[in-house]
Design a protein around this motif. Structure first.
Motif, short mmCIF file in Angstrom:
data_model
loop_
_atom_site.label_atom_id
_atom_site.label_comp_id
_atom_site.label_asym_id
_atom_site.label_seq_id
_atom_site.Cartn_x
_atom_site.Cartn_y
_atom_site.Cartn_z
N PRO A 1 0.58 -1.47 0.29
CA PRO A 1 -0.12 0.26 -0.28
C PRO A 1 0.84 1.14 0.06
CG PRO A 1 -0.40 -1.63 2.11
CD PRO A 1 1.33 -1.77 0.91
N ALA A 2 0.14 2.21 -1.08
CA ALA A 2 1.23 3.33 -0.93
C ALA A 2 0.39 4.91 -1.21
CB ALA A 2 2.28 3.46 -2.11
N GLY A 3 -0.01 5.54 -0.35
CA GLY A 3 -0.68 6.57 -0.76
C GLY A 3 -2.40 6.86 -0.67
N ASP A 4 -3.25 6.63 -1.96
CA ASP A 4 -4.31 6.20 -2.14
C ASP A 4 -4.21 4.84 -3.54
OD1 ASP A 4 -2.91 7.82 -4.49
OD2 ASP A 4 -4.55 8.79 -4.57
N GLY A 5 -2.54 4.81 -3.41
CA GLY A 5 -2.95 3.13 -4.00
C GLY A 5 -2.49 2.34 -4.00
N VAL A 6 -1.39 1.96 -4.78
CA VAL A 6 -0.40 0.47 -3.86
C VAL A 6 0.58 0.76 -5.54
CG1 VAL A 6 -1.90 -1.50 -3.08
CG2 VAL A 6 -1.96 -1.87 -5.81
N THR B 1 8.06 -9.48 -9.64
CA THR B 1 9.16 -9.82 -9.31
C THR B 1 10.43 -10.66 -10.01
OG1 THR B 1 7.86 -12.17 -8.72
CG2 THR B 1 7.94 -10.56 -7.05
N ARG B 2 9.65 -10.68 -11.30
CA ARG B 2 10.76 -11.29 -12.77
C ARG B 2 11.85 -10.74 -13.20
NH1 ARG B 2 6.25 -14.80 -15.11
NH2 ARG B 2 5.64 -16.66 -13.69
N THR B 3 10.71 -8.79 -12.93
CA THR B 3 11.79 -7.96 -13.94
C THR B 3 12.30 -6.62 -13.03
OG1 THR B 3 10.27 -6.56 -14.67
CG2 THR B 3 10.27 -8.29 -16.35
N GLY B 4 11.60 -7.00 -11.88
CA GLY B 4 12.19 -5.74 -11.04
C GLY B 4 11.82 -4.60 -11.33
N ALA B 5 10.40 -4.59 -12.48
CA ALA B 5 9.55 -2.87 -12.60
C ALA B 5 9.36 -3.13 -11.26
CB ALA B 5 8.71 -3.26 -14.52
N VAL B 6 8.83 -1.73 -11.34
CA VAL B 6 8.10 -0.55 -10.59
C VAL B 6 7.00 0.07 -10.91
CG1 VAL B 6 7.59 0.47 -8.10
CG2 VAL B 6 10.14 -1.30 -8.73
N SER B 7 5.50 -0.24 -10.52
CA SER B 7 4.12 0.56 -10.89
C SER B 7 3.97 0.94 -9.78
CB SER B 7 3.67 -0.19 -12.02
OG SER B 7 4.40 -1.10 -13.02
N THR B 8 2.56 2.11 -10.16
CA THR B 8 2.15 2.81 -8.64
C THR B 8 0.50 2.25 -10.03
OG1 THR B 8 2.31 4.49 -10.74
CG2 THR B 8 3.69 4.56 -8.50
N CYS B 9 -0.23 1.48 -9.39
CA CYS B 9 -1.63 1.44 -9.40
C CYS B 9 -2.84 2.36 -8.50
CB CYS B 9 -1.70 -0.04 -9.06
SG CYS B 9 -0.72 -0.85 -9.75
N ASN B 10 -3.61 3.07 -9.09
CA ASN B 10 -4.57 3.62 -8.69
C ASN B 10 -5.64 3.55 -8.93
OD1 ASN B 10 -2.85 5.34 -6.82
ND2 ASN B 10 -2.12 6.19 -9.20
N SER C 1 -8.83 4.90 -10.16
CA SER C 1 -9.35 5.60 -11.03
C SER C 1 -11.03 6.20 -11.22
CB SER C 1 -8.31 6.51 -12.25
OG SER C 1 -8.94 5.41 -13.09
N GLY C 2 -11.62 5.46 -10.47
CA GLY C 2 -12.92 5.44 -10.70
C GLY C 2 -13.76 4.34 -11.62
N ALA C 3 -12.89 4.80 -13.25
CA ALA C 3 -12.99 4.11 -13.82
C ALA C 3 -12.84 2.56 -14.16
CB ALA C 3 -12.85 4.72 -15.30
N GLY C 4 -11.99 2.12 -13.04
CA GLY C 4 -10.71 0.72 -12.89
C GLY C 4 -9.09 1.19 -12.78
N TRP C 5 -9.19 -0.03 -11.52
CA TRP C 5 -7.93 -0.03 -11.57
C TRP C 5 -6.38 0.60 -12.79
CZ3 TRP C 5 -5.55 0.62 -6.55
CH2 TRP C 5 -6.27 0.12 -5.59
N ALA C 6 -5.81 0.99 -12.61
CA ALA C 6 -4.83 1.68 -14.14
C ALA C 6 -3.46 1.30 -12.97
CB ALA C 6 -4.84 2.37 -14.34
N CYS C 7 -1.89 0.80 -13.91
CA CYS C 7 -0.78 0.97 -13.18
C CYS C 7 -0.34 1.42 -13.65
CB CYS C 7 -0.44 -1.40 -12.88
SG CYS C 7 -1.20 -1.41 -11.79
N TYR C 8 0.52 2.24 -13.67
CA TYR C 8 1.86 3.63 -14.65
C TYR C 8 3.32 2.67 -14.13
CZ TYR C 8 -2.47 5.50 -15.66
OH TYR C 8 -3.25 5.89 -16.33
N THR C 9 4.04 2.66 -15.15
CA THR C 9 5.41 2.22 -14.52
C THR C 9 6.48 3.44 -14.46
OG1 THR C 9 5.59 0.26 -16.23
CG2 THR C 9 7.63 1.15 -15.63
#
Length: 179
Positions: A43-48, A53-62, A64-72
């Motif tokens: 959990p982080a702020g208003d999202g997660v 764990t395979r690539t090490g990429a980090v995304s923020t997921c929020n 937004s009312g229309a559904g969850w969206a994750c951005y790298t």
């Protein structure tokens, strides 16, 4: 016959339950990657935050009312590595240019005609300069401080020293109190 009927009813219900369970799993489709352990969510702020764990990429997921969206999240390490690579190539280029300029300088003839190789005689810069004829008898006198001036200076230094010691003691007390 009533036991055969209840036994057949029970078999039918059991068979129906097994079929429904199998059909439910078939309709559900494959398990999402999160459940296989590929992603770690925090959990982080208003999202997660989502860590792949395979690539090490980090995304923020929020949500937004229309559904969850994750951005790298931008990878600062990649930008830093590219900057380091650019700087290393600049260093190599500058070293080559430096070597080229050194060789050009070594190939040149001495620029000053009539240059001699023997050292110039040293003059004594500490020897007092002789007074000019116009200044003949003038002497410069520097007045020494009086006893009163010396007492004022010593008093000032003593007060400054005491304040410094008091300040050091206060700092030490503050540090001892916090530890």
């Amino acid at each position: 016959m009533s036991t055969a009927r209840s036994s057949s009813k029970f078999s039918t219900i059991f068979l129906l339950a097994v079929c429904c369970a199998g059909a439910g799993q078939a309709l559900a489709g494959p398990m999402p990657e999160t459940e296989n352990g590929r992603y770690a969510l925090s959990p982080a702020g208003d999202g997660v935050l989502r860590l792949d764990t395979r690539t090490g990429a980090v995304s923020t997921c929020n949500n937004s009312g229309a559904g969850w969206a994750c951005y790298t999240v931008p990878d600062e390490r990649a930008a830093m590595d590219s900057e380091i690579g650019r700087l290393q190539s600049d260093i190599v280029r500058l070293q080559a240019e430096n070597e080229r300029l050194k060789s050009q300088l070594a190939a040149r003839e001495p620029a000053v005609p009539g240059k001699i190789e023997e050292p110039l005689p040293k003059s004594d810069s500490l020897k007092p300069a002789e007074p000019k004829a116009a200044e003949g008898g003038r002497k410069i006198e520097i007045p020494l401080p009086s006893d009163r001036d010396m007492d004022r200076m010593m008093s000032f230094l003593e007060r400054a020293w005491r304040r410094l010691i008091e300040m050091a003691n206060r700092v030490q007390r503050d540090i001892d109190g916090k530890i």
